[in-house]
Each structure stands twice: as structure tokens, then as C-alpha cells.
Design a protein around this motif. Structure first.
Motif, PDB file in Angstrom:
ATOM      1  N   ALA B  59       0.814  -1.228   0.000  1.00 33.42           N
ATOM      2  CA  ALA B  59       0.000   0.000   0.000  1.00 33.42           C
ATOM      3  C   ALA B  59       0.843   1.271   0.000  1.00 33.42           C
ATOM      4  O   ALA B  59       0.507   2.255   0.649  1.00 33.42           O
ATOM      5  N   GLY B  60       1.951   1.205  -0.707  1.00 33.30           N
ATOM      6  CA  GLY B  60       2.785   2.397  -0.820  1.00 33.30           C
ATOM      7  C   GLY B  60       3.645   2.694   0.389  1.00 33.30           C
ATOM      8  O   GLY B  60       4.285   3.734   0.459  1.00 33.30           O
ATOM      9  N   LYS B  61       3.704   1.761   1.342  1.00 31.14           N
ATOM     10  CA  LYS B  61       4.441   2.047   2.581  1.00 31.14           C
ATOM     11  C   LYS B  61       5.951   1.896   2.418  1.00 31.14           C
ATOM     12  O   LYS B  61       6.719   2.525   3.132  1.00 31.14           O
ATOM     13  N   ILE B  62       6.382   0.996   1.544  1.00 31.52           N
ATOM     14  CA  ILE B  62       7.822   0.839   1.336  1.00 31.52           C
ATOM     15  C   ILE B  62       8.135   1.055  -0.135  1.00 31.52           C
ATOM     16  O   ILE B  62       7.243   0.979  -0.987  1.00 31.52           O
ATOM     17  N   GLU B  63       9.409   1.296  -0.403  1.00 38.82           N
ATOM     18  CA  GLU B  63       9.819   1.586  -1.771  1.00 38.82           C
ATOM     19  C   GLU B  63       9.591   0.371  -2.660  1.00 38.82           C
ATOM     20  O   GLU B  63       9.635  -0.769  -2.188  1.00 38.82           O
ATOM     21  N   LYS B  64       9.366   0.609  -3.919  1.00 39.11           N
ATOM     22  CA  LYS B  64       9.243  -0.466  -4.891  1.00 39.11           C
ATOM     23  C   LYS B  64      10.644  -0.866  -5.317  1.00 39.11           C
ATOM     24  O   LYS B  64      11.427  -0.006  -5.732  1.00 39.11           O
ATOM     25  N   ARG B  65      10.954  -2.140  -5.156  1.00 33.88           N
ATOM     26  CA  ARG B  65      12.305  -2.591  -5.499  1.00 33.88           C
ATOM     27  C   ARG B  65      12.225  -3.594  -6.633  1.00 33.88           C
ATOM     28  O   ARG B  65      11.397  -4.504  -6.594  1.00 33.88           O
ATOM     29  N   GLN B  66      13.081  -3.465  -7.602  1.00 34.57           N
ATOM     30  CA  GLN B  66      13.082  -4.407  -8.711  1.00 34.57           C
ATOM     31  C   GLN B  66      14.515  -4.700  -9.135  1.00 34.57           C
ATOM     32  O   GLN B  66      15.395  -3.857  -8.994  1.00 34.57           O
ATOM     33  N   PHE B 321       9.311  -8.101  -0.566  1.00 38.33           N
ATOM     34  CA  PHE B 321       8.951  -7.242   0.572  1.00 38.33           C
ATOM     35  C   PHE B 321       9.386  -7.826   1.920  1.00 38.33           C
ATOM     36  O   PHE B 321       9.541  -7.093   2.891  1.00 38.33           O
ATOM     37  N   ASP B 322       9.581  -9.142   1.984  1.00 38.12           N
ATOM     38  CA  ASP B 322      10.005  -9.731   3.259  1.00 38.12           C
ATOM     39  C   ASP B 322      11.451 -10.219   3.187  1.00 38.12           C
ATOM     40  O   ASP B 322      11.829 -11.193   3.833  1.00 38.12           O
ATOM     41  N   PHE B 323      12.267  -9.539   2.376  1.00 38.79           N
ATOM     42  CA  PHE B 323      13.682  -9.939   2.252  1.00 38.79           C
ATOM     43  C   PHE B 323      14.384  -9.835   3.607  1.00 38.79           C
ATOM     44  O   PHE B 323      13.974  -9.071   4.488  1.00 38.79           O
ATOM     45  N   ASP B 324      15.419 -10.637   3.778  1.00 40.71           N
ATOM     46  CA  ASP B 324      16.266 -10.546   4.972  1.00 40.71           C
ATOM     47  C   ASP B 324      17.586  -9.890   4.598  1.00 40.71           C
ATOM     48  O   ASP B 324      18.335 -10.417   3.759  1.00 40.71           O
ATOM     49  N   HIS B 325      17.865  -8.778   5.226  1.00 38.20           N
ATOM     50  CA  HIS B 325      19.175  -8.154   5.026  1.00 38.20           C
ATOM     51  C   HIS B 325      20.223  -9.034   5.723  1.00 38.20           C
ATOM     52  O   HIS B 325      19.982  -9.501   6.838  1.00 38.20           O
ATOM     53  N   PRO B 326      21.352  -9.266   5.080  1.00 44.32           N
ATOM     54  CA  PRO B 326      22.342 -10.162   5.720  1.00 44.32           C
ATOM     55  C   PRO B 326      22.804  -9.640   7.077  1.00 44.32           C
ATOM     56  O   PRO B 326      23.225 -10.427   7.924  1.00 44.32           O
ATOM     57  N   GLU B 327      22.698  -8.344   7.283  1.00 42.73           N
ATOM     58  CA  GLU B 327      23.168  -7.810   8.558  1.00 42.73           C
ATOM     59  C   GLU B 327      22.408  -8.413   9.737  1.00 42.73           C
ATOM     60  O   GLU B 327      22.984  -8.718  10.785  1.00 42.73           O
ATOM     61  N   GLY B 328      21.123  -8.608   9.557  1.00 41.45           N
ATOM     62  CA  GLY B 328      20.316  -9.151  10.648  1.00 41.45           C
ATOM     63  C   GLY B 328      20.769 -10.542  11.033  1.00 41.45           C
ATOM     64  O   GLY B 328      21.046 -10.831  12.208  1.00 41.45           O
ATOM     65  N   LEU B 329      20.905 -11.419  10.040  1.00 45.06           N
ATOM     66  CA  LEU B 329      21.273 -12.797  10.347  1.00 45.06           C
ATOM     67  C   LEU B 329      22.734 -12.901  10.790  1.00 45.06           C
ATOM     68  O   LEU B 329      23.066 -13.622  11.734  1.00 45.06           O
ATOM     69  N   GLU B 330      23.596 -12.132  10.111  1.00 46.50           N
ATOM     70  CA  GLU B 330      25.022 -12.184  10.474  1.00 46.50           C
ATOM     71  C   GLU B 330      25.209 -11.785  11.930  1.00 46.50           C
ATOM     72  O   GLU B 330      25.943 -12.421  12.688  1.00 46.50           O
TER      73      GLU B 330
END
Lengths: 121, 356
Positions: B59-66, B321-330
Motif C-alpha cells: 500500500a505504498g508504505k515501502i519503496e518499490k524494489r526491482q 517485501f520480506d527480504f532478509d538483510h544479511p546484517e540481521g542474520l550475520e
């Protein structure tokens, strides 16, 4: 270890079994294809009375990687003991569980002397 | 933009096992012959691989990534996220293509596209060979056609759509080809396929929240159960199976449930000679994203220990939209588990499984 006379040979027909209590333990004594087998009446799964289960066959799979043919064969008719609670399958000749090969039920030596079946426990 | 906060990521070798592309119909059309080129661009039915209509835009809350080109992957993942090796997969939606001839044409076109557009000029990129399970013989041929390309390191199967489920013996020809070529098989579900596999549920739920929560575990439950029902890991003992984008916490549940039912109904799955858990701990792997989020992080450490650090491989799922940034897991791994196990999850397991 003590010898226990559990029955006369005439008392167990081929493919049949008796249940006896030895030293406070329930023991199933089976006669199958000319051999005697004795096991604790206790399934490794949840302690069910497996010696009271049915003797049936079961399916074994066979796969030919060249032809990619898969065959399911009904085998060992009358030689697979199924625990009556959940159907865990055991090979009666070895006490080995078919789904968990590392599981083997406790067995006891059986011999015949002078027409009497003797279990050592 | 390189981020100063990510300094510890720089020092780690990180392999991302789940990187997605957006390939629009008019782009893939350039890689297929007629009549499929026209079907993709001039058909009267619109996109022959339609979405299911759910709005996933946030709903427009986060940037569109492609990601529409290799430079996007290099810039976003390699430079910004410090991913050393992205593994490109996913021709999503292929699994639900109704027309098998079209699916086969798109499969070949897509694999050529990825090779020439994404892999050739970027030697640190890897890819998975997408196969159309609508035609198992053609899928097997495609594996043999592409397997010698050094940057293709596995096989990719969309596991929303294929029917019967993916353990069926008709697919053995695909698994044999993958095993012959030493390539692991990866499964990945798609929300757009939920409508195909679970039409009543798709019609009954109220939001993409429900569709997305259910799509991936439903698909993986079905695929994994089918593989065991038909004894696929027994038939192909050198084949490795990878389940992407389901997170990690579903695996213990399925492993123990499969064990339980197998012990009771072994005669229904008689190809198996071991418990499902034994096969899983030898031949099965999972990607981490979306890492489940217990309120108490300690709980995740416990579950990961049950799964085993040999079984998990980092994935970002970027740009979804539910990607995991490696920083979180690392960071989580750095704080909670020994370094050798962290390195296995971030790159070691993927290196071994994919032969990187």
C-alpha cells in the motif's frame, strides 16, 4: 539366567504363538517355518504389546535407475509382526523394526529338549 | 551506497542462495521462437502467466524494489549488502503455466536469458537451471543442455503448480539428470501459484497476509511429503534437495511428523530404507529467509541447533517485501553461535552443496 519350560512343542502350531510370563515379564514365543523365537512383549515405540499383533506381509520397494521403473512388491507374507497399537512393523526372524533399522527388540534364546520348548531368561 | 554499519559483513564471505529477477513477458518473448513469441506479446488472453490478483505492494508504505538487470544485482546485493556470490534463480510462475509446450519454450528462453544477460559478464554470479516440470523429459534434456555451463550450479523447480506433486515417479527422469550432472535440486514456491494449488483457500482468505503466510509452507509440506512418499531420496542417494524461502522453523516439525507417520505407515512409502530424519540430515538443505521471528531470540538459536548448522544456507530473497538483510542474520549468528557455524550458514554449506 534361568531355563523356563514354556510349552510342549505340540502346543504351538506353525505360524502360531503363545504368551507367557517369565520373571514378571511378558514373553511371546513364536513358531515359524520350523524355528522358535522369543521376544519381550514390548514395542519400542510406546510400549505396546507387539507380540499380540498380527503376522502379515508388507511392501518393499524396488527401483531400476536405468529404466526408471519403480515396483512395490508384497513380500514376507506371515513374517512381519505388527504392533497392535500403531502398526510398527518388525521382522519376526530378527526382531528388527522395518522403519527404524537401529531398533531391535530384545529376544531370548529358545531351544527344544525332549519335546519341550525352553526359553532362557 | 556502501553502508558503514555493514563493516562486519565485508569481512564475511556471503553467498545469497535466493536472488530474484523480474522478467516481463515482452522481455522473455525475445528469447523464445514463434509461436511463443507472439503468445507472450500479442495473445488475447493477456499475460499467459498471470498473477493471482493479490496486492503485495504494501500500500505504498515501502519503496518499490526491482531487479531488472545484472547491474542491479551487483549494486544492491554485492556492493550494498556485501554478497560475494548471488545465486540467481526463479522463473516464478512457470510452474503454473497450463500449456506445456509454452512452458518448455519459456524454460529454455529463460535459461538462455539468465546465462547471457546475467552470468556471462559477471563471473561472481551463479544461477540455477529453471525446469518446466510440465514436461519431465524436456526438463531432463534442459539439465543436460545447460549443466556444463560453469555458472549454472543447480536445478530450480517452482513447486507451486506441478501436479501430481513432485515426488511422483514421472519426475524421476529429471532427478536422474540432476544426479547425473551433480546438481542439487532447489524448490521455491510462489504466492501467485497459491490460487492454483489451493483455490478454495485463495478465494476464502481476506488478504495477501494469509496468502503469503501459507504459500511457502503449504508448498514445501506437499513437496517434501511427496518426495518421501515415493522414496525419491532413496532412489537418488547422491542428489541434494534444497527448500528455498520457507524459513527454517518448519523443518523440525515436518521431519518429526514424517518420522512418526513413516514408522506407522512404512508400507505406504516402501522405497524408504531409513527414517525421513536420516535422509533429511544427509541430503536436505534449507535457505534461511524469511527467518522466523520469535519474541525471544534465544528460541531461534535453540531451533537452529535442532536443525543443525550444516543444513542452513543464507538467503536474502531480495528484492521482495520480506527480504532478509544479511546484517540481521550475520549479527544474530555472530552473537549466538560459534564462528565456524556462522561461516557454514553464510557461505560454507552453499559452497559445498553447489560446488562453488
Amino acid at each position: 539366567m534361568t531355563d523356563h519350560i514354556v510349552a510342549e512343542v505340540s502346543e504351538i502350531e506353525d505360524g502360531e504363538r503363545i504368551l507367557v510370563e517369565l520373571k514378571g515379564r511378558e514373553v511371546g514365543v513364536f513358531y515359524l517355518d520350523g524355528e522358535y523365537y522369543a521376544f519381550a512383549n514390548w514395542c519400542a515405540h510406546q510400549g505396546g504389546p507387539w507380540c499380540e499383533g498380527t503376522l502379515t506381509g508388507t511392501f518393499e520397494g524396488e527401483f531400476n535407475r536405468e529404466t526408471l521403473e519403480t515396483r512395490l512388491n508384497w513380500v514376507k507374507e506371515g513374517k512381519i509382526l505388527n504392533c497392535p497399537w500403531h502398526g510398527w512393523e518388525y521382522d519376526i526372524k530378527t526382531g528388527t523394526c522395518l522403519s527404524r533399522r537401529s531398533v531391535k527388540l530384545p529376544s531370548y534364546p529358545v531351544r527344544v529338549e525332549d519335546g519341550k520348548i525352553i526359553v532362557t531368561l | 551506497m556502501a553502508n558503514e554499519r555493514n563493516l562486519s559483513l565485508k569481512k564475511e564471505t556471503i553467498i545469497d542462495t535466493d536472488v530474484h529477477l523480474q522478467v516481463k513477458p515482452d522481455e522473455i518473448a525475445k528469447w523464445v521462437d514463434e509461436p511463443f513469441k507472439s503468445i507472450m506479446t500479442k495473445g488475447h488472453i493477456g499475460n499467459p502467466l498471470p498473477d493471482s490478483g493479490w496486492d503485495r505492494s504494501m500500500a505504498g508504505k515501502i519503496e518499490k524494489r526491482q531487479i531488472t538487470g545484472p547491474e542491479d544485482i551487483h549494486e544492491k546485493l554485492c556492493e550494498e549488502f556485501h554478497i560475494d556470490h548471488p545465486i540467481i534463480n526463479s522463473f516464478g510462475k512457470l510452474g503454473k503455466a497450463s500449456m506445456s509446450r509454452l512452458a518448455v519454450a519459456l524454460m529454455k528462453g529463460y535459461n538462455d536469458l539468465v546465462l547471457q544477460k546475467y552470468l556471462d559478464d559477471y563471473p561472481h554470479f551463479y544461477g540455477l537451471i529453471t525446469v518446466a516440470m510440465q514436461d519431465p523429459e524436456a526438463a531432463a534434456e534442459e539439465i543436460y543442455r545447460m549443466a556444463d555451463e560453469k555458472q549454472y550450479i543447480g536445478v530450480f523447480i517452482d513447486n507451486t503448480g506441478p501436479n501430481p506433486p513432485l515426488g511422483d515417479p514421472r519426475y524421476d527422469v529429471v532427478y536422474r539428470a540432476a544426479e547425473d550432472k551433480g546438481l542439487p535440486v532447489s524448490y521455491h514456491a510462489y504466492d501467485s501459484g497459491f490460487i492454483v494449488d489451493f483455490p478454495r483457500q485463495n478465494a476464502g482468505v481476506e488478504s495477501f497476509f494469509a496468502v503469503h503466510v501459507l504459500t511457502h509452507p503449504y508448498a514445501h509440506f506437499l513437496t517434501m511429503t511427496s518426495l518421501f512418499e515415493h522414496g525419491v531420496p532413496e532412489k537418488f542417494p547422491d542428489l541434494k534437495f534444497i527448500f528455498l524461502e520457507g524459513g527454517v522453523t518448519w523443518l523440525p516439525y515436518m521431519m518429526y511428523r514424517l518420522n512418526k507417520v513413516h514408522s506407522i505407515r512404512r508400507f505406504d512409502a516402501p522405497m524408504l530404507t531409513k527414517t525421513p530424519e536420516e535422509y533429511i540430515k544427509d541430503q536436505f538443505y534449507i535457505s534461511t529467509q524469511p527467518v522466523g521471528e520469535p519474541n525471544n531470540q534465544e528460541d531461534m538459536r535453540k531451533i537452529m541447533e535442532v536443525i543443525g548448522f550444516d543444513r542452513m544456507m543464507f538467503s536474502s530473497d531480495y528484492p521482495h517485501f520480506d527480504f532478509d538483510h544479511p546484517e540481521g542474520l550475520e549479527k544474530f549468528l555472530r552473537v549466538n553461535i560459534p564462528a565456524k557455524d556462522r561461516k557454514k550458514v553464510l557461505s560454507g554449506n552453499a559452497k559445498e552443496v553447489y560446488g562453488i
